[in-house]
Design a protein around this motif. Structure first.
Motif, PDB file in Angstrom:
ATOM      1  N   ILE A 248       0.820  -1.211   0.000  1.00 38.35           N
ATOM      2  CA  ILE A 248       0.000   0.000   0.000  1.00 38.35           C
ATOM      3  C   ILE A 248       0.854   1.262   0.000  1.00 38.35           C
ATOM      4  O   ILE A 248       0.528   2.254  -0.676  1.00 38.35           O
ATOM      5  N   ASP A 249       1.973   1.220   0.738  1.00 37.60           N
ATOM      6  CA  ASP A 249       2.789   2.428   0.949  1.00 37.60           C
ATOM      7  C   ASP A 249       3.994   2.530   0.025  1.00 37.60           C
ATOM      8  O   ASP A 249       4.878   3.356   0.265  1.00 37.60           O
TER       9      ASP A 249
ATOM     10  N   ALA B 207      -7.213  -1.877   7.150  1.00 40.35           N
ATOM     11  CA  ALA B 207      -7.416  -0.427   7.101  1.00 40.35           C
ATOM     12  C   ALA B 207      -6.205   0.355   7.609  1.00 40.35           C
ATOM     13  O   ALA B 207      -6.058   1.539   7.273  1.00 40.35           O
ATOM     14  N   TYR B 208      -5.338  -0.295   8.380  1.00 46.03           N
ATOM     15  CA  TYR B 208      -4.263   0.439   9.050  1.00 46.03           C
ATOM     16  C   TYR B 208      -3.380   1.287   8.122  1.00 46.03           C
ATOM     17  O   TYR B 208      -3.106   2.455   8.430  1.00 46.03           O
ATOM     18  N   PRO B 209      -2.885   0.766   6.989  1.00 42.96           N
ATOM     19  CA  PRO B 209      -1.979   1.578   6.167  1.00 42.96           C
ATOM     20  C   PRO B 209      -2.574   2.903   5.704  1.00 42.96           C
ATOM     21  O   PRO B 209      -1.829   3.838   5.379  1.00 42.96           O
ATOM     22  N   PHE B 210      -3.895   2.997   5.675  1.00 43.80           N
ATOM     23  CA  PHE B 210      -4.538   4.223   5.199  1.00 43.80           C
ATOM     24  C   PHE B 210      -4.709   5.261   6.307  1.00 43.80           C
ATOM     25  O   PHE B 210      -5.007   6.430   6.025  1.00 43.80           O
ATOM     26  N   MET B 211      -4.520   4.846   7.566  1.00 44.19           N
ATOM     27  CA  MET B 211      -4.776   5.742   8.683  1.00 44.19           C
ATOM     28  C   MET B 211      -3.831   6.939   8.706  1.00 44.19           C
ATOM     29  O   MET B 211      -4.217   8.045   9.077  1.00 44.19           O
TER      30      MET B 211
ATOM     31  N   GLY C  39      14.726   2.262   0.800  1.00 42.17           N
ATOM     32  CA  GLY C  39      15.460   1.060   0.442  1.00 42.17           C
ATOM     33  C   GLY C  39      14.664  -0.222   0.614  1.00 42.17           C
ATOM     34  O   GLY C  39      15.178  -1.314   0.340  1.00 42.17           O
ATOM     35  N   ARG C  40      13.418  -0.133   1.064  1.00 44.74           N
ATOM     36  CA  ARG C  40      12.600  -1.327   1.222  1.00 44.74           C
ATOM     37  C   ARG C  40      12.379  -1.997  -0.137  1.00 44.74           C
ATOM     38  O   ARG C  40      12.312  -1.310  -1.154  1.00 44.74           O
ATOM     39  N   PRO C  41      12.277  -3.334  -0.151  1.00 47.64           N
ATOM     40  CA  PRO C  41      12.293  -4.072  -1.424  1.00 47.64           C
ATOM     41  C   PRO C  41      11.302  -3.591  -2.474  1.00 47.64           C
ATOM     42  O   PRO C  41      11.654  -3.483  -3.651  1.00 47.64           O
ATOM     43  N   LEU C  42      10.077  -3.301  -2.100  1.00 46.27           N
ATOM     44  CA  LEU C  42       9.102  -2.839  -3.094  1.00 46.27           C
ATOM     45  C   LEU C  42       9.415  -1.426  -3.561  1.00 46.27           C
ATOM     46  O   LEU C  42       9.384  -1.137  -4.761  1.00 46.27           O
ATOM     47  N   ALA C  43       9.734  -0.542  -2.623  1.00 43.14           N
ATOM     48  CA  ALA C  43      10.032   0.839  -2.984  1.00 43.14           C
ATOM     49  C   ALA C  43      11.276   0.921  -3.859  1.00 43.14           C
ATOM     50  O   ALA C  43      11.373   1.772  -4.752  1.00 43.14           O
ATOM     51  N   ALA C  44      12.241   0.010  -3.621  1.00 42.63           N
ATOM     52  CA  ALA C  44      13.493   0.011  -4.374  1.00 42.63           C
ATOM     53  C   ALA C  44      13.422  -0.831  -5.641  1.00 42.63           C
ATOM     54  O   ALA C  44      14.402  -0.909  -6.391  1.00 42.63           O
TER      55      ALA C  44
END
Length: 300
Positions: A79-80, A140-144, A92-97
């Motif tokens: 999500i983020d 729902a947490y990632p959207f908070m 540097g997180r795997p998805l972001a990178a």
């Protein structure tokens, strides 16, 4: 003379390289997260009087905590992924990178959820229902962080769920001491996750991510102290509900002193110090577990 590795060693190293992004994606290299998810489960079991007689249950709950914390991290990163790429600590997180594809991340998430399902079917029916009820708040947490200055409160609601699950898995019922234990744990999570959020205050403000660390501003130490005090009150009420003796509350003294040390020693402007104080909550969790174990074992 050069050393040539056997083919099996080459394959092992190659596999390690392929697996590492998935280990990082699920934060399996950072055990603090699953300890913080597991401790409330263990408290519920211990306070219900079942720690020594339910060692297998504790083992299952530990496995479930590792798997579901990993699943939560993968889902959160899915999500983020765009926001993570804009924050120094998370880019540097795997998805972001770009080290893991979105499709592969979803597949990894399903595998971890499958492990969680294996754990789930080991529990009593009421515990299964309670555990399943957590799925909507987790999703729902990632959207908070996009809609409220207090996403830590939502995380507290989610990360404390294990207190209810542990109690119900031990006794097959849900008493009010378990609810008090849960509410105290919510406050504890808000406190320690506010400390964690201190690491990102500048970047969060720039990219529009909201947090309790930003909301509290210069009163952050007092705010953390307030939530830790609420946590101790909730835990004390839970202990009193199991064993209504003033001496039973003394079991919480080591945990209270530890939380006081966190607040007094915290340097809000030092990211490394904030991370260290956050990680010290693994010890806080152990101290509360010992208090619940003492009271639960001696009740009745």
């Amino acid at each position: 003379m050069s050393t040539v590795l056997p083919d099996t060693e080459h394959r092992r190293l190659a596999a390690s390289g392929r697996l590492r992004p998935y280990i990082l994606l699920a934060r399996l290299d950072r055990p603090i997260g699953w300890w913080l998810l597991f401790w409330p489960c263990a408290w519920g079991v211990a306070l219900a009087g079942g720690a020594f007689s339910h060692l297998a249950l504790l083992a299952w709950l530990l496995l479930g905590s590792v798997a579901m914390r990993g699943a939560g991290c993968v889902y959160n990163d899915i999500i983020d992924r765009d926001l993570d790429a804009r924050v120094a600590r998370t880019r540097g997180r795997p998805l972001a990178a770009g080290l893991v594809s979105l499709k592969a991340a979803w597949a990894w998430l399903l595998i971890l959820c499958g492990i969680g399902l294996v754990v789930l079917v080991q529990l009593q029916p009421l515990a299964i229902v309670i555990a399943l009820a957590s799925l909507a708040p987790v999703a729902a947490y990632p959207f908070m962080k996009r809609i409220t200055w207090w996403p830590q409160a939502w995380l507290g609601m989610v990360f404390s769920w294990g207190a209810l699950v542990g109690w119900a898995a031990t006794l097959g019922t849900l008493g009010w001491p378990a609810v008090a234990l849960y509410l105290g744990t919510v406050a504890w999570v808000v406190g320690y996750d506010t400390i964690y959020a201190l690491q990102d205050r500048e970047d969060d403000a720039l990219v529009g991510i909201r947090s309790s660390a930003l909301a509290l501003g210069g009163r952050v130490r007092a705010g953390i102290g307030f939530f830790y005090a609420l946590a101790l009150i909730g835990w004390a009420v839970a202990i009193w509900g199991v064993r209504a003796e003033p001496l039973a509350l003394v079991a919480l003294a080591p945990a209270a002193l530890h939380l006081l040390w966190q607040v007094m020693a915290l340097e809000p402007g030092d990211a490394d110090d904030a991370l260290g104080r956050f990680r010290s909550n693994r010890m806080a969790g152990l101290l509360v577990f010992l208090a619940c174990l003492t009271v639960g074992t001696g009740a009745g």
